[in-house]
Write an enzyme that holds these catalytic residues in place. Sequence first.
Site, PDB file in Angstrom:
ATOM      1  N   THR A 107      28.517  81.784-137.598  1.00 47.71           N
ATOM      2  CA  THR A 107      29.431  81.843-136.451  1.00 47.71           C
ATOM      3  C   THR A 107      29.060  80.831-135.391  1.00 47.71           C
ATOM      4  O   THR A 107      29.906  80.292-134.683  1.00 47.71           O
ATOM      5  CB  THR A 107      29.413  83.261-135.850  1.00 47.71           C
ATOM      6  N   TYR A 119      37.995  84.034-137.335  1.00 51.61           N
ATOM      7  CA  TYR A 119      37.500  82.657-137.172  1.00 51.61           C
ATOM      8  C   TYR A 119      36.915  82.236-138.508  1.00 51.61           C
ATOM      9  O   TYR A 119      36.702  83.042-139.397  1.00 51.61           O
ATOM     10  CB  TYR A 119      36.429  82.584-136.084  1.00 51.61           C
ATOM     11  N   THR A 140      24.590  85.393-138.554  1.00 50.24           N
ATOM     12  CA  THR A 140      23.802  86.558-138.121  1.00 50.24           C
ATOM     13  C   THR A 140      23.750  87.650-139.192  1.00 50.24           C
ATOM     14  O   THR A 140      22.875  88.501-139.170  1.00 50.24           O
ATOM     15  CB  THR A 140      24.411  87.175-136.843  1.00 50.24           C
ATOM     16  N   ASP A 141      24.689  87.627-140.135  1.00 49.52           N
ATOM     17  CA  ASP A 141      24.762  88.734-141.105  1.00 49.52           C
ATOM     18  C   ASP A 141      23.498  88.862-141.947  1.00 49.52           C
ATOM     19  O   ASP A 141      23.080  89.978-142.264  1.00 49.52           O
ATOM     20  CB  ASP A 141      25.966  88.563-142.035  1.00 49.52           C
ATOM     21  N   LYS A 176      19.803  93.176-137.319  1.00 51.96           N
ATOM     22  CA  LYS A 176      21.105  93.175-136.668  1.00 51.96           C
ATOM     23  C   LYS A 176      21.546  94.630-136.534  1.00 51.96           C
ATOM     24  O   LYS A 176      21.640  95.347-137.522  1.00 51.96           O
ATOM     25  CB  LYS A 176      22.123  92.378-137.490  1.00 51.96           C
ATOM     26  N   GLU A 191       4.040 109.884-148.062  1.00 56.19           N
ATOM     27  CA  GLU A 191       3.925 111.342-148.083  1.00 56.19           C
ATOM     28  C   GLU A 191       3.072 111.712-149.292  1.00 56.19           C
ATOM     29  O   GLU A 191       2.933 110.913-150.238  1.00 56.19           O
ATOM     30  CB  GLU A 191       5.314 111.982-148.150  1.00 56.19           C
TER      31      GLU A 191
HETATM   32  N1  DAS Z   1      29.958  84.669-139.946  1.00 54.66           N
HETATM   33  C1  DAS Z   1      28.905  85.651-140.136  1.00 54.66           C
HETATM   34  C2  DAS Z   1      27.674  84.973-140.717  1.00 54.66           C
HETATM   35  O1  DAS Z   1      27.758  83.800-141.048  1.00 54.66           O
HETATM   36  C3  DAS Z   1      28.552  86.311-138.858  1.00 54.66           C
HETATM   37  C4  DAS Z   1      27.800  85.439-137.890  1.00 54.66           C
HETATM   38  O2  DAS Z   1      27.380  84.338-138.163  1.00 54.66           O
HETATM   39  O3  DAS Z   1      27.631  85.902-136.780  1.00 54.66           O
HETATM   40  O4  DAS Z   1      26.662  85.664-140.841  1.00 54.66           O
END
Ligand code: DAS
Length: 327
Positions: A14, A27, A93-94, A166, A283
Amino acid sequence: MKAPHLLVLATGGTIAGIAGSPTRHDYRPGQIGIEDWLEQVRGFGLAAELSGKQIANIGSEDMGVPIWAALHGEIEKAMADPAIDGIVITHGTDTAEETAFLLDLTLPPKKPVVLVGAMRPADAVGSDGMRNFVNAVRVASDPDAAGRGVLLVMGDRILAARDARKVRTRGTDDAFRGFPRGSVGIVTPAALEWFGNPWREGEGARYAFPDALPDVPILYVGAGMPATSVARICGSDTKGVVIAGAGEGNMPEAVRQTLKERAGSGLVVVRASRVDEGLVDREPEDASNQFVAARALNPQKARILLQVLIANGESDLDHIQAAFDNP
Ligand code: DAS
């Protein structure tokens, strides 16, 4: 004093995404090339010299071994290059937490390596990418960022790769959190503060970077799940499985019994938790079941560690448990 020279390795996400309108939700990730990105950054007058390499330009849901191998190779070269002081990786971010953790396990903490992403595309109102990137440059420019392993910078927070996760699908300031340590520092374009000293100074890479990674499925536990769920995701050649268990790594008794049988014939079973900040300690039954406790690692990062251990030929359950215990 000479400005630090940072290598920026771009993979998409992103942070490089374009929505085509300031308010549109949908997007396309990975639309901006690193040279165009750095051209804009150079206008800020940052105290750093930046050179970029486009490793990929994808949504990070498609991240995997080929790009990981390319990143690892470029970073190893940069670690050996006296002209490079630090590395920044732009990333979706994924799966940022998996890439950061894999590199953290397979690189020496000799120079700063900082992963950064964004929750909003570059042309969105309130886009966070450029701020996160400038923060990442500040962190990677600081010699004190070395000796901490791979770091992830999002929303003014500096997180250790082992802790980063995340936790929100939306929102720019608190989409990522560090567990169990929280942030190891805070950063803004004007200031950088560490919460403690480097914890891996002088260490080498913990594991060799593997040419291939065995697939390790994650079994997500739901109430009433039948024992046949195990066979549905663990084939006869599956070497390891991570359980995203209820609570502290729990599962229906029939599932436990099936996994115990499979563990008895060599399947490595790691108990993690589907709970966000789910600490899973050993455990008493783990010994007789031959299960491993994931401790503070969430299922997706427990999977990365187990993949690396198996790829490095580790099969001793005590050694595997020690790897999960060792922050
Ligand atoms: N588009 C997703 C990714 O590439 C989400 C992001 O980047 O925030 O992981």
